[in-house]
Scaffold this motif. Structure first.
Motif, mmCIF file in Angstrom:
data_model
loop_
_atom_site.group_PDB
_atom_site.id
_atom_site.type_symbol
_atom_site.label_atom_id
_atom_site.label_comp_id
_atom_site.label_asym_id
_atom_site.label_seq_id
_atom_site.Cartn_x
_atom_site.Cartn_y
_atom_site.Cartn_z
ATOM 1 N N PRO A 203 0.818 -1.230 0.000
ATOM 2 C CA PRO A 203 0.000 0.000 0.000
ATOM 3 C C PRO A 203 0.845 1.271 0.000
ATOM 4 C CG PRO A 203 -0.053 -1.048 2.164
ATOM 5 C CD PRO A 203 0.612 -2.015 1.238
ATOM 6 N N MET A 204 2.022 1.209 0.602
ATOM 7 C CA MET A 204 2.894 2.383 0.653
ATOM 8 C C MET A 204 3.343 2.797 -0.745
ATOM 9 S SD MET A 204 6.657 2.679 2.431
ATOM 10 C CE MET A 204 6.022 1.977 3.940
ATOM 11 N N PHE A 205 3.772 1.809 -1.541
ATOM 12 C CA PHE A 205 4.288 2.119 -2.869
ATOM 13 C C PHE A 205 3.170 2.260 -3.902
ATOM 14 C CE2 PHE A 205 8.324 0.001 -1.288
ATOM 15 C CZ PHE A 205 8.927 1.217 -1.020
ATOM 16 N N ALA A 206 2.004 1.681 -3.629
ATOM 17 C CA ALA A 206 0.868 1.867 -4.535
ATOM 18 C C ALA A 206 0.490 3.338 -4.617
ATOM 19 C CB ALA A 206 -0.322 1.028 -4.072
ATOM 20 N N GLU A 207 0.663 4.057 -3.510
ATOM 21 C CA GLU A 207 0.363 5.489 -3.510
ATOM 22 C C GLU A 207 1.304 6.263 -4.433
ATOM 23 O OE1 GLU A 207 0.465 6.858 0.460
ATOM 24 O OE2 GLU A 207 -1.296 5.722 1.114
ATOM 25 N N LEU A 208 2.492 5.712 -4.670
ATOM 26 C CA LEU A 208 3.461 6.379 -5.544
ATOM 27 C C LEU A 208 3.312 5.953 -7.005
ATOM 28 C CD1 LEU A 208 6.677 6.219 -3.330
ATOM 29 C CD2 LEU A 208 5.044 8.089 -3.555
ATOM 30 N N GLY A 209 2.524 4.906 -7.259
ATOM 31 C CA GLY A 209 2.245 4.524 -8.637
ATOM 32 C C GLY A 209 2.928 3.267 -9.128
ATOM 33 N N PHE A 210 3.605 2.527 -8.253
ATOM 34 C CA PHE A 210 4.225 1.278 -8.704
ATOM 35 C C PHE A 210 3.968 0.179 -7.681
ATOM 36 C CE2 PHE A 210 7.485 3.338 -6.207
ATOM 37 C CZ PHE A 210 8.103 2.321 -5.521
ATOM 38 N N ALA A 211 4.160 -1.065 -8.130
ATOM 39 C CA ALA A 211 3.869 -2.225 -7.295
ATOM 40 C C ALA A 211 5.099 -3.109 -7.170
ATOM 41 C CB ALA A 211 2.713 -3.025 -7.889
ATOM 42 N N ILE A 212 5.404 -3.522 -5.940
ATOM 43 C CA ILE A 212 6.455 -4.507 -5.701
ATOM 44 C C ILE A 212 5.869 -5.880 -6.019
ATOM 45 C CG2 ILE A 212 8.012 -5.529 -4.018
ATOM 46 C CD1 ILE A 212 8.766 -2.723 -4.581
ATOM 47 N N THR A 213 6.452 -6.588 -6.967
ATOM 48 C CA THR A 213 5.928 -7.902 -7.356
ATOM 49 C C THR A 213 6.648 -9.045 -6.648
ATOM 50 O OG1 THR A 213 7.444 -8.010 -9.251
ATOM 51 C CG2 THR A 213 5.279 -7.025 -9.618
ATOM 52 N N ASP A 214 7.832 -8.784 -6.114
ATOM 53 C CA ASP A 214 8.585 -9.827 -5.419
ATOM 54 C C ASP A 214 9.560 -9.161 -4.465
ATOM 55 O OD1 ASP A 214 9.422 -12.518 -4.908
ATOM 56 O OD2 ASP A 214 11.225 -12.119 -6.082
ATOM 57 N N PHE A 215 9.674 -9.721 -3.255
ATOM 58 C CA PHE A 215 10.561 -9.134 -2.254
ATOM 59 C C PHE A 215 11.213 -10.271 -1.486
ATOM 60 C CE2 PHE A 215 11.494 -7.440 1.987
ATOM 61 C CZ PHE A 215 12.229 -6.306 1.662
ATOM 62 N N ARG A 216 12.544 -10.285 -1.445
ATOM 63 C CA ARG A 216 13.266 -11.381 -0.798
ATOM 64 C C ARG A 216 14.352 -10.840 0.146
ATOM 65 N NH1 ARG A 216 12.318 -16.182 -3.766
ATOM 66 N NH2 ARG A 216 11.200 -15.763 -5.715
ATOM 67 N N ILE A 217 14.571 -11.587 1.225
ATOM 68 C CA ILE A 217 15.673 -11.323 2.149
ATOM 69 C C ILE A 217 16.717 -12.403 1.915
ATOM 70 C CG2 ILE A 217 16.382 -11.148 4.557
ATOM 71 C CD1 ILE A 217 13.570 -10.242 5.246
ATOM 72 N N GLU A 218 17.902 -11.995 1.475
ATOM 73 C CA GLU A 218 18.962 -12.953 1.182
ATOM 74 C C GLU A 218 19.881 -13.206 2.373
ATOM 75 O OE1 GLU A 218 20.906 -11.208 -2.180
ATOM 76 O OE2 GLU A 218 19.476 -12.043 -3.613
ATOM 77 N N GLY A 219 20.006 -12.238 3.259
ATOM 78 C CA GLY A 219 20.891 -12.420 4.401
ATOM 79 C C GLY A 219 20.686 -11.347 5.451
ATOM 80 N N THR A 220 21.169 -11.625 6.658
ATOM 81 C CA THR A 220 21.058 -10.684 7.767
ATOM 82 C C THR A 220 22.390 -10.623 8.508
ATOM 83 O OG1 THR A 220 20.256 -12.418 9.265
ATOM 84 C CG2 THR A 220 18.596 -11.110 8.091
ATOM 85 N N ASP A 221 22.571 -9.561 9.276
ATOM 86 C CA ASP A 221 23.800 -9.374 10.039
ATOM 87 C C ASP A 221 23.469 -8.547 11.272
ATOM 88 O OD1 ASP A 221 26.458 -9.370 10.790
ATOM 89 O OD2 ASP A 221 26.928 -7.572 9.634
ATOM 90 N N PHE A 222 23.861 -9.029 12.450
ATOM 91 C CA PHE A 222 23.582 -8.313 13.690
ATOM 92 C C PHE A 222 24.781 -7.453 14.090
ATOM 93 C CE2 PHE A 222 20.399 -11.572 13.807
ATOM 94 C CZ PHE A 222 19.316 -10.984 14.447
ATOM 95 N N ASP A 223 24.507 -6.392 14.830
ATOM 96 C CA ASP A 223 25.580 -5.485 15.223
ATOM 97 C C ASP A 223 26.459 -6.110 16.306
ATOM 98 O OD1 ASP A 223 23.937 -5.374 17.408
ATOM 99 O OD2 ASP A 223 23.835 -3.199 17.510
ATOM 100 N N GLU A 224 27.594 -5.473 16.573
ATOM 101 C CA GLU A 224 28.588 -6.028 17.487
ATOM 102 C C GLU A 224 28.049 -6.183 18.900
ATOM 103 O OE1 GLU A 224 33.184 -5.073 18.979
ATOM 104 O OE2 GLU A 224 32.248 -3.880 17.392
ATOM 105 N N ASP A 225 27.270 -5.218 19.374
ATOM 106 C CA ASP A 225 26.728 -5.305 20.734
ATOM 107 C C ASP A 225 25.804 -6.511 20.881
ATOM 108 O OD1 ASP A 225 28.099 -3.063 21.501
ATOM 109 O OD2 ASP A 225 26.422 -1.688 21.181
ATOM 110 N N THR A 226 24.964 -6.745 19.878
ATOM 111 C CA THR A 226 24.063 -7.892 19.932
ATOM 112 C C THR A 226 24.849 -9.202 19.952
ATOM 113 O OG1 THR A 226 22.344 -6.663 18.747
ATOM 114 C CG2 THR A 226 22.156 -9.064 18.771
ATOM 115 N N LEU A 227 25.874 -9.304 19.104
ATOM 116 C CA LEU A 227 26.683 -10.526 19.041
ATOM 117 C C LEU A 227 27.420 -10.767 20.354
ATOM 118 C CD1 LEU A 227 28.121 -10.261 15.410
ATOM 119 C CD2 LEU A 227 26.239 -11.698 16.229
ATOM 120 N N LYS A 228 27.908 -9.705 21.002
ATOM 121 C CA LYS A 228 28.579 -9.867 22.288
ATOM 122 C C LYS A 228 27.619 -10.430 23.324
ATOM 123 C CE LYS A 228 32.199 -6.322 21.925
ATOM 124 N NZ LYS A 228 32.680 -5.018 22.458
#
Length: 339
Positions: A203-228
């Motif tokens: 809905p956010m991008f529909a207001e701007l006139g385009f549509a996301i047809t596919d969205f993927r998360i390939e990887g994540t990384d946590f900050d140093e404080d979280t890892l500690k």
């Protein structure tokens, strides 16, 4: 010759988007500046669309490929435009913008800043970065032109990537806050997280006139404080498990380790005296822990008094570096002598 060339440009009869750049998303058609005179045929190629703008307003959208005769086809606004045109000069300029209507595939994204949320398992703030890819298409070309392109003569896929990435952080943070996915759940649930974030993006991008047809998360990384924090929890869990294996509770293991560190401190005369006293106390506590496991263990096993079981526990303590080789040999001899 110069006058003849000028007349040819003014009398050009075909308008088409030839060889657009690979990253072109929107582009104003121009031939001899922005003057379009006596043009009669519009050609919209495969995967293309065309927008006519007159006096600052979108007047028509050609969303189907083909050839359009602007003089004879049923395009009422063109007659209005023509009525303002005088000999090779028009009172108002006509803007013709071509756009790419095919799906734009495999666009890369990455969070521009750390996403902060409260880890539901460990109850501490976590910082997360993520990256992946997405695909999109122009769903409302006129709306996209008005809301995003504006007065720009061209708009590229790189420019739209900036728009999209700048708006990803908040939906991702909102979803993590409500989904209850902890540190250990993020990577194994990337598809579910991506699907949830996509529902917030649509809905956010529909207001701007385009549509996301596919969205993927390939990887994540946590900050140093979280890892500690996570590594500290993992270490304490491992130590607690080791303590349980040798029949001691975790608090008792911490006490023994603190006494061992004190016994190793032999710097200076006073330190030597303190180390000697701590060493004696440490040996006494080790003996007490082994000879009276009921006082050291939270839930001792009934067979703890069995010599074989005591030898097994003694070996585990030695392997865990809770006692020295000399202490291990001495206590082992004591147990064997008592059999």
């Amino acid at each position: 010759m110069g006058l003849f060339d000028g007349l040819q440009r003014q009398l050009r009869s075909v308008i088409e988007w030839q060889q657009p750049a690979p990253n072109a998303l929107f582009e104003q058609w121009t031939d001899n500046g922005d003057e379009i005179k006596n043009a009669s045929t519009l050609i919209v190629g495969p995967g293309q669309g065309c927008i006519f703008v007159y006096r600052g307003k979108v007047q028509a959208v050609f969303d189907t490929e083909g050839s359009y005769n602007l003089q004879t086809d049923n395009i009422p606004f063109w007659t209005t435009i023509a009525s303002f045109m005088q000999f090779f000069e028009s009172q108002y300029k006509v803007g013709i913008y071509f756009y790419r209507k095919t799906v734009i595939l495999d666009q890369k994204w990455g969070t521009t800043s750390m996403i902060k949320y409260l880890d539901p398992t460990y109850k501490f703030p976590a910082g997360l970065r993520a990256y992946g890819n997405y695909s999109y298409r122009l769903a409302d070309p006129a709306g996209f032109f008005v809301n995003v392109v504006g007065e720009q003569k061209a708009f590229t896929t790189e420019q739209l990537r900036t728009v999209i990435v700048a708006r990803l952080g908040q939906p991702l943070a909102d979803f993590l806050a409500t989904s209850r996915f902890g540190y250990l759940d993020i990577d194994t649930n990337r598809e579910e997280i991506a699907a949830g974030v996509l529902q917030k993006l649509l809905p956010m991008f529909a207001e701007l006139g385009f549509a996301i047809t596919d969205f993927r998360i390939e990887g994540t990384d946590f900050d140093e404080d979280t890892l500690k924090r996570i590594n500290r929890i993992a270490d304490m869990t491992a130590e607690a498990q080791a303590a349980k294996e040798v029949g001691l509770d975790y608090a008792r293991i911490q006490q023994l380790e603190a006494m061992r560190e004190a016994a190793r401190n032999e710097g200076g005369g006073a330190g030597m005296g303190m180390g000697l006293g701590a060493g004696i106390s440490f040996g006494q506590n080790i003996a007490q822990a082994m000879n009276n496991p009921a006082a050291a263990a939270a839930a001792p096993a009934p067979a703890a008094a069995d010599p074989m079981e005591k030898l097994a526990q003694l070996k585990k303590m030695f392997e865990a570096e809770l006692i020295t080789a000399e202490e291990y040999a001495e206590k082992k001899k004591s147990i064997l002598d008592g059999m």
